[in-house]
Write a protein that holds these residues in place. Structure first.
Motif, PDB file in Angstrom:
ATOM      1  N   LEU A 107     -63.266 -71.491 -25.784  1.00 26.29           N
ATOM      2  CA  LEU A 107     -62.008 -72.228 -25.926  1.00 26.29           C
ATOM      3  C   LEU A 107     -61.245 -71.783 -27.174  1.00 26.29           C
ATOM      4  O   LEU A 107     -60.016 -71.656 -27.148  1.00 26.29           O
ATOM      5  N   ALA A 108     -61.936 -71.546 -28.248  1.00 27.91           N
ATOM      6  CA  ALA A 108     -61.297 -71.096 -29.483  1.00 27.91           C
ATOM      7  C   ALA A 108     -60.664 -69.717 -29.263  1.00 27.91           C
ATOM      8  O   ALA A 108     -59.542 -69.450 -29.715  1.00 27.91           O
ATOM      9  N   THR A 109     -61.379 -68.860 -28.553  1.00 31.17           N
ATOM     10  CA  THR A 109     -60.846 -67.527 -28.253  1.00 31.17           C
ATOM     11  C   THR A 109     -59.605 -67.636 -27.374  1.00 31.17           C
ATOM     12  O   THR A 109     -58.595 -66.945 -27.596  1.00 31.17           O
ATOM     13  N   GLU A 110     -59.660 -68.522 -26.387  1.00 31.30           N
ATOM     14  CA  GLU A 110     -58.518 -68.722 -25.489  1.00 31.30           C
ATOM     15  C   GLU A 110     -57.322 -69.293 -26.248  1.00 31.30           C
ATOM     16  O   GLU A 110     -56.181 -68.871 -26.022  1.00 31.30           O
ATOM     17  N   ILE A 111     -57.586 -70.242 -27.175  1.00 33.24           N
ATOM     18  CA  ILE A 111     -56.497 -70.823 -27.974  1.00 33.24           C
ATOM     19  C   ILE A 111     -55.856 -69.742 -28.854  1.00 33.24           C
ATOM     20  O   ILE A 111     -54.633 -69.661 -28.976  1.00 33.24           O
ATOM     21  N   THR A 112     -56.676 -68.869 -29.439  1.00 27.64           N
ATOM     22  CA  THR A 112     -56.155 -67.790 -30.276  1.00 27.64           C
ATOM     23  C   THR A 112     -55.295 -66.843 -29.440  1.00 27.64           C
ATOM     24  O   THR A 112     -54.215 -66.419 -29.858  1.00 27.64           O
ATOM     25  N   ARG A 113     -55.771 -66.527 -28.228  1.00 25.46           N
ATOM     26  CA  ARG A 113     -55.008 -65.650 -27.346  1.00 25.46           C
ATOM     27  C   ARG A 113     -53.684 -66.293 -26.961  1.00 25.46           C
ATOM     28  O   ARG A 113     -52.636 -65.643 -26.941  1.00 25.46           O
ATOM     29  N   LEU A 114     -53.686 -67.596 -26.695  1.00 21.99           N
ATOM     30  CA  LEU A 114     -52.449 -68.304 -26.344  1.00 21.99           C
ATOM     31  C   LEU A 114     -51.479 -68.343 -27.519  1.00 21.99           C
ATOM     32  O   LEU A 114     -50.263 -68.207 -27.338  1.00 21.99           O
ATOM     33  N   ASP A 137     -51.278 -66.055 -29.856  1.00 23.70           N
ATOM     34  CA  ASP A 137     -50.720 -64.702 -29.949  1.00 23.70           C
ATOM     35  C   ASP A 137     -49.631 -64.486 -28.896  1.00 23.70           C
ATOM     36  O   ASP A 137     -48.594 -63.876 -29.179  1.00 23.70           O
ATOM     37  N   LEU A 138     -49.868 -64.973 -27.685  1.00 27.08           N
ATOM     38  CA  LEU A 138     -48.872 -64.856 -26.627  1.00 27.08           C
ATOM     39  C   LEU A 138     -47.596 -65.626 -26.974  1.00 27.08           C
ATOM     40  O   LEU A 138     -46.489 -65.155 -26.741  1.00 27.08           O
ATOM     41  N   LEU A 139     -47.762 -66.815 -27.540  1.00 28.52           N
ATOM     42  CA  LEU A 139     -46.615 -67.626 -27.938  1.00 28.52           C
ATOM     43  C   LEU A 139     -45.815 -66.917 -29.035  1.00 28.52           C
ATOM     44  O   LEU A 139     -44.575 -66.893 -28.995  1.00 28.52           O
ATOM     45  N   ALA A 140     -46.515 -66.279 -29.980  1.00 35.15           N
ATOM     46  CA  ALA A 140     -45.833 -65.542 -31.042  1.00 35.15           C
ATOM     47  C   ALA A 140     -45.060 -64.355 -30.457  1.00 35.15           C
ATOM     48  O   ALA A 140     -43.919 -64.071 -30.856  1.00 35.15           O
ATOM     49  N   GLU A 141     -45.646 -63.662 -29.470  1.00 31.30           N
ATOM     50  CA  GLU A 141     -44.975 -62.544 -28.830  1.00 31.30           C
ATOM     51  C   GLU A 141     -43.748 -63.012 -28.066  1.00 31.30           C
ATOM     52  O   GLU A 141     -42.688 -62.381 -28.118  1.00 31.30           O
ATOM     53  N   VAL A 142     -43.842 -64.139 -27.365  1.00 33.62           N
ATOM     54  CA  VAL A 142     -42.695 -64.695 -26.634  1.00 33.62           C
ATOM     55  C   VAL A 142     -41.584 -65.064 -27.614  1.00 33.62           C
ATOM     56  O   VAL A 142     -40.396 -64.809 -27.356  1.00 33.62           O
TER      57      VAL A 142
END
Length: 144
Positions: free
Chosen positions: A10-17, A19-24
């Protein structure tokens, strides 16, 4: 232990999300910065389209008026006039040939005529040219 693994996932998934939000957000900022430039280009293209449409309408109306008006006959010839000219070139029909006229009845007569036309001139004397030859080197040099 299963809980720890699940929490790490879950922590890995939150970090990935995140990063995606920052890219958006970054892409959104780039798009917002380019929007005025794109709007400017759209306005420019719209003006060019309207200008082209106006020119086309002007040309169309001018062409229509030119086609409707009759021009009075001119007394001057046009500046450049093209005419179809048919030229009749002579064709060979077999007449007026040398062998039909029997100009050269034999091969010897033909060769004599060639020699007379293209042979040496009576004003040139080959023997005189031969007698004017002088030796400039030795006979041995000539043989080599």
């Amino acid at each position: 232990m299963v809980e720890n693994t699940r929490l790490k996932e879950l922590a890995t998934e939150i970090t990935r999300l995140k990063d995606l939000l920052a890219e958006v957000c970054r892409i959104t900022e780039v798009m917002e910065r380019r929007e005025p430039e794109l709007q400017k280009w759209m306005e420019h293209l719209t003006l060019r389209e309207q200008d082209a449409e106006n020119r086309f309408q002007t040309l169309e109306s001018t062409l229509g008026s030119l086609l409707q008006t009759e021009t009075p006959p001119s007394t001057e010839p046009p500046p450049f006039q093209v005419r179809n000219v048919k030229l009749d070139f002579p064709r060979f029909d077999g007449t007026d040939m040398q062998n039909r006229a029997n100009v050269f009845p034999t091969w010897v007569a033909f060769t004599r005529a060639l020699e007379t036309e293209f042979g040496p001139s009576p004003y040139e004397c080959p023997s005189a040219t031969l007698f004017k030859l002088t030796q400039t080197s030795s006979v041995h040099d000539y043989y080599t």
